[in-house]
Design a protein around this motif. Structure first.
Motif, short mmCIF file in Angstrom:
data_model
loop_
_atom_site.label_atom_id
_atom_site.label_comp_id
_atom_site.label_asym_id
_atom_site.label_seq_id
_atom_site.Cartn_x
_atom_site.Cartn_y
_atom_site.Cartn_z
N GLU A 374 0.83 -1.19 0.00
CA GLU A 374 0.00 0.00 0.00
C GLU A 374 0.87 1.25 0.00
OE1 GLU A 374 -3.34 0.37 -0.13
OE2 GLU A 374 -3.67 -1.80 -0.29
N PRO A 375 0.43 2.34 -0.63
CA PRO A 375 1.19 3.59 -0.58
C PRO A 375 1.02 4.26 0.78
CG PRO A 375 -0.88 3.93 -1.72
CD PRO A 375 -0.80 2.46 -1.43
N PRO A 376 1.90 5.19 1.11
CA PRO A 376 1.71 5.96 2.35
C PRO A 376 0.49 6.86 2.22
CG PRO A 376 3.46 6.91 1.05
CD PRO A 376 3.07 5.64 0.35
N ALA A 377 0.18 7.58 3.29
CA ALA A 377 -0.94 8.52 3.25
C ALA A 377 -0.65 9.63 2.24
CB ALA A 377 -1.17 9.11 4.64
N PRO A 378 -1.69 10.16 1.59
CA PRO A 378 -1.45 11.23 0.62
C PRO A 378 -1.00 12.51 1.28
CG PRO A 378 -3.81 10.92 0.99
CD PRO A 378 -3.12 9.81 1.71
N VAL A 379 -0.18 13.27 0.56
CA VAL A 379 0.23 14.58 1.05
C VAL A 379 -0.98 15.52 0.98
CG1 VAL A 379 1.00 15.39 -1.23
CG2 VAL A 379 1.96 16.40 0.84
N VAL A 380 -1.08 16.38 1.96
CA VAL A 380 -2.17 17.36 2.01
C VAL A 380 -1.55 18.75 1.96
CG1 VAL A 380 -4.09 18.28 3.36
CG2 VAL A 380 -3.66 15.81 3.31
N GLY A 381 -2.08 19.61 1.11
CA GLY A 381 -1.54 20.96 1.00
C GLY A 381 -0.36 21.01 0.06
N TYR A 382 0.51 21.98 0.27
CA TYR A 382 1.62 22.24 -0.64
C TYR A 382 2.74 21.24 -0.38
CZ TYR A 382 4.31 25.33 -3.74
OH TYR A 382 5.01 25.86 -4.80
N GLY A 383 3.04 20.42 -1.38
CA GLY A 383 3.87 19.24 -1.17
C GLY A 383 5.37 19.43 -1.31
N TYR A 384 5.94 20.41 -0.63
CA TYR A 384 7.40 20.60 -0.71
C TYR A 384 8.05 20.59 0.67
CZ TYR A 384 6.86 21.68 -5.66
OH TYR A 384 6.58 21.59 -7.01
N ASP A 385 7.42 19.91 1.62
CA ASP A 385 7.95 19.83 2.98
C ASP A 385 8.81 18.58 3.08
OD1 ASP A 385 8.46 19.59 5.67
OD2 ASP A 385 6.40 19.98 6.31
N ARG A 386 10.13 18.77 3.20
CA ARG A 386 11.06 17.64 3.21
C ARG A 386 10.89 16.73 4.41
NH1 ARG A 386 17.21 18.61 1.65
NH2 ARG A 386 17.10 16.36 2.02
N SER A 387 10.20 17.21 5.46
CA SER A 387 10.00 16.35 6.63
C SER A 387 8.91 15.31 6.38
CB SER A 387 9.62 17.22 7.83
OG SER A 387 8.33 17.80 7.66
N LYS A 388 8.16 15.44 5.28
CA LYS A 388 7.02 14.57 5.04
C LYS A 388 7.30 13.45 4.04
CE LYS A 388 3.53 18.07 6.14
NZ LYS A 388 2.35 18.83 5.63
N ALA A 389 8.37 13.57 3.25
CA ALA A 389 8.64 12.54 2.24
C ALA A 389 10.11 12.59 1.84
CB ALA A 389 7.75 12.77 1.01
N ALA A 390 10.57 11.49 1.25
CA ALA A 390 11.97 11.40 0.81
C ALA A 390 12.20 12.28 -0.41
CB ALA A 390 12.31 9.95 0.49
N LEU A 391 13.43 12.72 -0.54
CA LEU A 391 13.83 13.59 -1.65
C LEU A 391 14.15 12.74 -2.88
CD1 LEU A 391 14.56 16.66 -2.18
CD2 LEU A 391 16.92 16.03 -1.63
N LEU A 392 13.74 13.22 -4.04
CA LEU A 392 14.13 12.59 -5.30
C LEU A 392 15.63 12.81 -5.54
CD1 LEU A 392 11.13 13.72 -7.48
CD2 LEU A 392 11.86 11.34 -7.23
N PRO A 393 16.25 12.02 -6.41
CA PRO A 393 17.64 12.33 -6.80
C PRO A 393 17.74 13.75 -7.33
CG PRO A 393 17.00 10.18 -7.62
CD PRO A 393 15.75 10.81 -7.08
N MET A 394 18.80 14.42 -6.96
CA MET A 394 18.98 15.81 -7.37
C MET A 394 20.02 15.99 -8.45
SD MET A 394 16.88 17.99 -5.92
CE MET A 394 15.61 16.79 -6.33
N THR A 395 20.64 14.89 -8.90
CA THR A 395 21.58 14.94 -10.02
C THR A 395 21.38 13.68 -10.86
OG1 THR A 395 23.39 13.74 -8.92
CG2 THR A 395 23.31 16.15 -8.61
N LEU A 396 21.82 13.75 -12.11
CA LEU A 396 21.75 12.58 -12.97
C LEU A 396 22.59 11.44 -12.39
CD1 LEU A 396 20.85 11.16 -15.56
CD2 LEU A 396 22.77 12.28 -16.74
N GLY A 397 23.74 11.77 -11.83
CA GLY A 397 24.59 10.72 -11.26
C GLY A 397 23.89 9.96 -10.15
N GLU A 398 23.18 10.67 -9.26
CA GLU A 398 22.44 10.00 -8.19
C GLU A 398 21.36 9.10 -8.77
OE1 GLU A 398 20.85 12.77 -5.35
OE2 GLU A 398 22.70 13.92 -5.28
N ALA A 399 20.67 9.58 -9.79
CA ALA A 399 19.60 8.79 -10.41
C ALA A 399 20.17 7.53 -11.08
CB ALA A 399 18.84 9.63 -11.41
N LEU A 400 21.31 7.66 -11.76
CA LEU A 400 21.92 6.49 -12.40
C LEU A 400 22.38 5.46 -11.37
CD1 LEU A 400 24.05 8.19 -15.21
CD2 LEU A 400 21.84 7.03 -15.46
#
Length: 448
Positions: A374-400
């Motif tokens: 199951e997925p986690p609970a949905p985000v409510v409101g403006y979804g840029y709070d780093r305390s609520k979810a993991a960060l996506l890769p921020m560089t191509l190297g991290e993604a690779l």
């Protein structure tokens, strides 16, 4: 070639000749999603259908700047051939180029007779075959943005660069009538466009494609990107699907609306009695997309430039989260239910290869369905709070790195494809690290 196959080819030739076509452009995507092609005279089509068109396999290993990257099966194997067979079921005349028709090409490894491992169209086919084992038929609705640019002093600037023209149409944000002219050509091409508008940034447009079965949607998106760029060239302009081409403008997204139907055509993502009105298949698929998001980013955001589009307050995803009708989340669940139940995966940017981002998204969803999490609970409101979810890769190297580590995903996409993609993209990073940029010269040259 003889028998029924020869008769079918002749039927296609007669149909094209009646429409004034004497050249067929056989087109297929490279790893970046750019079109590679050869023009074939109509009378040569029977021989081409029988024997194929020979290209060097290193077409998959050639950078946008023309360098040949050292990928296994290319330079080390003596630059062998691939063979491209016209898919005449996709043959269609080009509305803007009289006498010329397009068709897709299927790419074969002549050494094995099997599809070439790097062929993006076949990467998607492999994933869809695995979905079929569970009776699932993914349906995709693509949305892409792009910038139209005018030439200036040896470079490019955004066309009609005025602020505040988001969600407009007509000459206000498009004084030369680019959008309506392009929409009509795309309609006549028959690739299922529905609407378009000016987007947020100056010179930025979005054109929507109708939803359809995943392979058809990828084919149409590939042709859409190719056609828009070709039509802009005819105007003396540049259309770019680059993620973020200008420092002072926003980026261009590639959003995928994903659902699945069963063998009877019923949307299996819909269940009015389930949480959020989403069936277990939809919730599990979303959990898979979230779980594999770091690796998925490598294909959805495949360039160094892609990660300059990310960040808080950009209207692009930043965190691995989902929300109900929330455009600040990475996965948005639109409010429609019933036949319209779907997930909108907002991770991708417009530079993504349509076949690969669709294949990877479906593969991640399939892994989620298999795991039944199951997925986690949905985000409510403006979804840029780093305390609520993991960060996506921020560089191509991290993604690779995440892609290389995600063996479940790479197995579904094909291990040989994954190895080629990783080698190709890591070379891109290495070349960028050695390149002196305009920013560096401007920052350091005068003072240091």
């Amino acid at each position: 070639m003889s028998g029924p196959a020869s008769a079918q080819v002749q039927e296609h030739i007669n149909r094209m000749a009646e429409r004034g076509v004497d050249v067929v452009r056989v087109t297929y995507p490279d790893l970046t999603g750019a079109d590679r092609a050869r023009d074939v005279l109509l009378e040569s089509l029977p021989a081409v259908c029988e024997h194929g068109l020979a290209f060097c396999r290193a077409v998959y290993h050639t950078s946008p700047r023309g360098d040949t990257v050292d990928v296994s099966g290319g330079l080390d194997a003596g630059l062998p051939d691939i063979n491209v067979i016209p898919d005449l079921s996709t043959l269609t005349p080009l509305p803007w180029e009289p006498g010329v028709a397009w068709c897709h090409g299927d790419v074969i490894d002549p050494a094995t007779g099997a599809p070439a491992p790097e062929s993006p169209r076949d990467v998607l086919r492999r994933v869809l075959a695995r979905c079929a084992e569970l009776g699932l038929r993914p349906v995709v609705g693509p949305e892409l943005e792009y910038f139209l640019c005018d030439p200036v002093d040896g470079g490019w600037r955004p066309y009609a660069d005025h602020t505040g023209d988001v969600y407009t149409a007509g000459r206000r944000g498009d004084p030369a009538g680019h959008l309506t002219r392009t929409l009509r050509h795309l309609r006549d091409l028959g690739i299922g466009v529905s609407a378009g508008n000016h987007e947020f940034s100056g010179g930025q447009f979005e054109i929507n494609l109708t939803h359809s079965a995943a392979l058809d949607a990828a084919d149409r998106t590939f042709w859409f990107k190719t056609a828009v760029k070709e039509l802009a060239r005819a105007e003396g302009r540049l259309a770019t699907f680059m993620a973020k081409p200008f420092n002072d403008q926003g980026g261009s997204g590639f959003h995928l609306h994903l659902s699945c139907v069963d063998e009877d055509g019923r949307n299996v993502f819909d269940d009015p009695a389930a949480p959020y009105g989403l069936a277990a298949a939809a919730r599990h698929a979303m959990a898979g997309v979230l779980a594999h998001a770091p690796a998925l980013a490598a294909l959805a955001n495949p360039t160094i430039n892609s990660y300059k589009r990310f960040g808080p307050d950009t209207a692009a995803p930043w965190l691995i989260d989902w929300g109900l009708d929330n455009r600040s989340a990475m996965v948005r669940v639109p409010p429609e239910r019933g036949a319209g139940s779907r997930l909108e995966v907002r991770l991708g940017d417009a530079s993504a290869n349509p076949y690969l981002v669709i294949a990877a998204t479906i593969a991640a969803a399939l892994l989620g369905v298999r795991a039944a999490e199951e997925p986690p609970a949905p985000v409510v409101g403006y979804g840029y709070d780093r305390s609520k979810a993991a960060l996506l890769p921020m560089t191509l190297g991290e993604a690779l790195d995440a892609f290389a580590a995600d063996t479940e995903l790479t197995e579904l996409l094909g291990k040989e494809f994954a190895a080629s993609f990783l080698a190709y993209k890591r070379d891109e990073i290495a070349r960028f690290r050695r390149h002196v940029t305009d920013w560096e010269f401007g920052e350091y040259s005068y003072h240091l």
